[in-house]
Enzyme design. Structure first.
Site, PDB file in Angstrom:
ATOM      1  N   SER A 239      37.798 -19.640 -25.897  1.00 53.62           N
ATOM      2  CA  SER A 239      37.565 -21.033 -25.536  1.00 53.62           C
ATOM      3  C   SER A 239      38.902 -21.730 -25.350  1.00 53.62           C
ATOM      4  CB  SER A 239      36.769 -21.733 -26.638  1.00 53.62           C
ATOM      5  OG  SER A 239      37.630 -21.996 -27.728  1.00 53.62           O
ATOM      6  N   LYS A 240      38.810 -22.977 -24.918  1.00 50.58           N
ATOM      7  CA  LYS A 240      40.029 -23.750 -24.679  1.00 50.58           C
ATOM      8  C   LYS A 240      40.931 -23.782 -25.903  1.00 50.58           C
ATOM      9  CE  LYS A 240      38.227 -27.119 -21.513  1.00 50.58           C
ATOM     10  NZ  LYS A 240      37.766 -28.475 -21.420  1.00 50.58           N
ATOM     11  N   ARG A 241      40.300 -23.762 -27.059  1.00 52.02           N
ATOM     12  CA  ARG A 241      41.076 -23.827 -28.306  1.00 52.02           C
ATOM     13  C   ARG A 241      42.005 -22.622 -28.471  1.00 52.02           C
ATOM     14  NH1 ARG A 241      36.556 -24.092 -31.725  1.00 52.02           N
ATOM     15  NH2 ARG A 241      35.447 -24.790 -29.899  1.00 52.02           N
ATOM     16  N   GLY A 243      44.042 -21.559 -26.452  1.00 49.17           N
ATOM     17  CA  GLY A 243      45.211 -21.689 -25.580  1.00 49.17           C
ATOM     18  C   GLY A 243      44.733 -21.913 -24.174  1.00 49.17           C
TER      19      GLY A 243
END
Ligand code: GLU
Length: 463
Positions: A239-241, A243
């Site tokens: 996911s975006k988390r 990176g």
């Protein structure tokens, strides 16, 4: 002929997971002398944007994935879908359903209470009574209500679905007349002549529905390959988390497209234990049958390692051009070759390389306190002054070896170790104790600038 496609919904940037399936589809088409098509699934006007479509096209251009023919836009194919809806209605394979939202909710509640799977109960399937006037009907397709549906998946093998567990007469057109995802995907894949669908396995549960559409319309069902997801280090879906997931963010961070593609092709696919694949090699070797059955793990170190490899193997002229967006103008720098030969052995990304160039080209604004403390002991300043004198009397100082000789002469004359001159000189030239070889640094900035930095340090550093 093998025809593959990539069919993104333009709801945002292009995700690296999307680029990976696009790459797989591209490679498989190329390897077989087939076609790779691009279809933009932009039917959901509230979620789609032109900017997102452009972002996908831009990302494709950056990595060099070329699609064949024109891009197909679903938003421009409403009439085609309407025609097939009508065909199914005319043939009695689809029907209008007048169930209101409230009735549907009540039905669900009842089914849940009875511990049944919530599903449409088919009440308008063969309805010949009076239809409610105040409801805009949806269109449902007649799906098999029993039996099995088998997908002969190229990665997962045979996947068997029990019709009664997963299907009901699902909606193919909403009350406002717009067709639904599973309906249009099947039509487009069939009409575009797609023979192999390679896509994320998050779509696996859609496939039986799409097969119902293929069968109702008499289309050939393509071969499916459902690719396992990319996971992060803790085994969760990327996911975006974790990176960057936006393909173009990798460009900004200084990854080369060759490195990113090489990284992506290895995320879930392997060819023995080979890690480095040129684009041509990928095209020759890729086969979706070698895609792993389990999820792949995203590993930044691996990406950095590949990027370092591709940087190292780039020409200095290429690198000089690639560094320009970072504000580095080296194209006509007379010491470009010396500088880049050294830095390309050290940098993991272009961004990092640009920072290294800046550190060398611009005089230090400050001196790292710890480095000063360590390097400016005893007669450090006197040694630097002697070295300045050595530089002053020498002409034709161009190569790192010219500077190396000057340093060598000094340490020999004084009977000191290299560190005695190396450490203070490094702080004087770069402001800190790390960085590439000093002979290279001095060759790049030249004799006058080297002398200037040394004298600034001798006068500016307090000990
Ligand atoms: N538009 C779908 C998505 O972006 C993909 C459809 C497909 O590959 O069949 O997830």
């Amino acid at each position: 002929m093998i025809v593959t496609r990539f069919a993104p919904s333009p709801t945002g940037y292009l995700h690296i997971g999307g680029l990976r399936t696009a790459l797989f589809s591209y490679l498989w088409a190329r390897k077989n002398g087939g076609k790779f098509l691009l279809r933009i699934e932009d039917t959901d006007e509230s979620r789609n944007s032109e900017a997102a479509t452009q972002a996908i096209i831009e990302a494709f251009a950056w990595v060099g994935l070329e699609h064949d023919g024109d891009i197909t836009y679903q938003s421009q194919r409403k009439e085609v879908y309407a025609q097939y809806l009508q065909q199914l209605l005319d043939e009695g394979k689809a029907y209008y359903c007048y169930l209101s939202k409230e009735e549907l909710a009540a039905l669900r509640e009842q089914q849940m209470a009875a511990k049944e799977r919530p599903r449409y109960d088919g009440r308008y399937r063969d309805f010949d009574g009076e239809v409610p006037r105040d409801i805009d009907p949806v269109i449902r397709i007649k799906a098999p209500l029993s039996g099995t549906m088998v997908i002969d998946d190229g990665i997962k093998g045979e996947v068997v679905f029990q019709a009664e567990d997963i299907l009901d007469d699902f909606i193919i057109a909403r009350a406002d007349g717009t067709p639904t995802y599973n309906f249009v995907v099947a039509i487009d894949d069939a009409l575009m002549g797609v023979t192999e669908v390679i896509r994320g396995d998050d779509h696996l549960s859609n496939t039986p529905k799409q097969m119902v559409v293929y069968e109702a319309l008499g289309f050939d069902v393509p071969k499916f390959y459902h690719v396992p997801m990319i996971h992060n280090q803790s085994g969760k879906k990327l996911s975006k988390r974790d990176g960057a997931t936006d393909v173009m963010a990798y460009k900004t961070m200084g990854y080369l497209p060759e490195a990113l593609l090489n990284f992506l092709v290895r995320l879930g696919w392997s060819h023995g234990d080979q890690e480095i694949f040129s684009f041509d090699e990928m095209c020759d070797l890729f086969d979706p049958k070698d895609i792993n059955k389990s999820a792949s793990i995203y590993n930044t170190e691996k990406l950095d390692w590949l990027n370092a490899h591709y940087i190292k193997n780039s020409s200095n002229t290429e690198l000089a051009t690639l560094l320009e967006p970072y504000g580095i103008t080296l194209v006509s720098h007379d010491k470009k070759e010396i500088l880049l030969d050294v830095l390309k052995e050290r940098a993991k990304t272009l961004e990092e390389m640009a920072a290294m160039v800046n550190e060398i080209i611009s005089a230090p604004k400050t001196y790292d306190a710890k480095a000063v403390k360590k390097a400016f002991k005893g007669d450090a300043k006197a040694i630097l002054e002697d070295f300045t004198m050595k530089l002053q009397v020498r002409d034709d100082m161009h190569l790192p070896s010219d500077y190396h000789e000057a340093m060598e002469e000094l340490v020999n004359e004084k009977g000191i170790g290299f560190g005695k001159i190396g450490q203070p000189l490094r702080v004087a030239l770069l402001g800190k104790l790390s960085g590439p070889g000093l002979d290279t640094v001095m060759a790049v900035i030249g004799k006058d600038e080297s002398i200037r930095r040394i004298s600034n340090a001798v006068t500016g550093i307090e000990i």
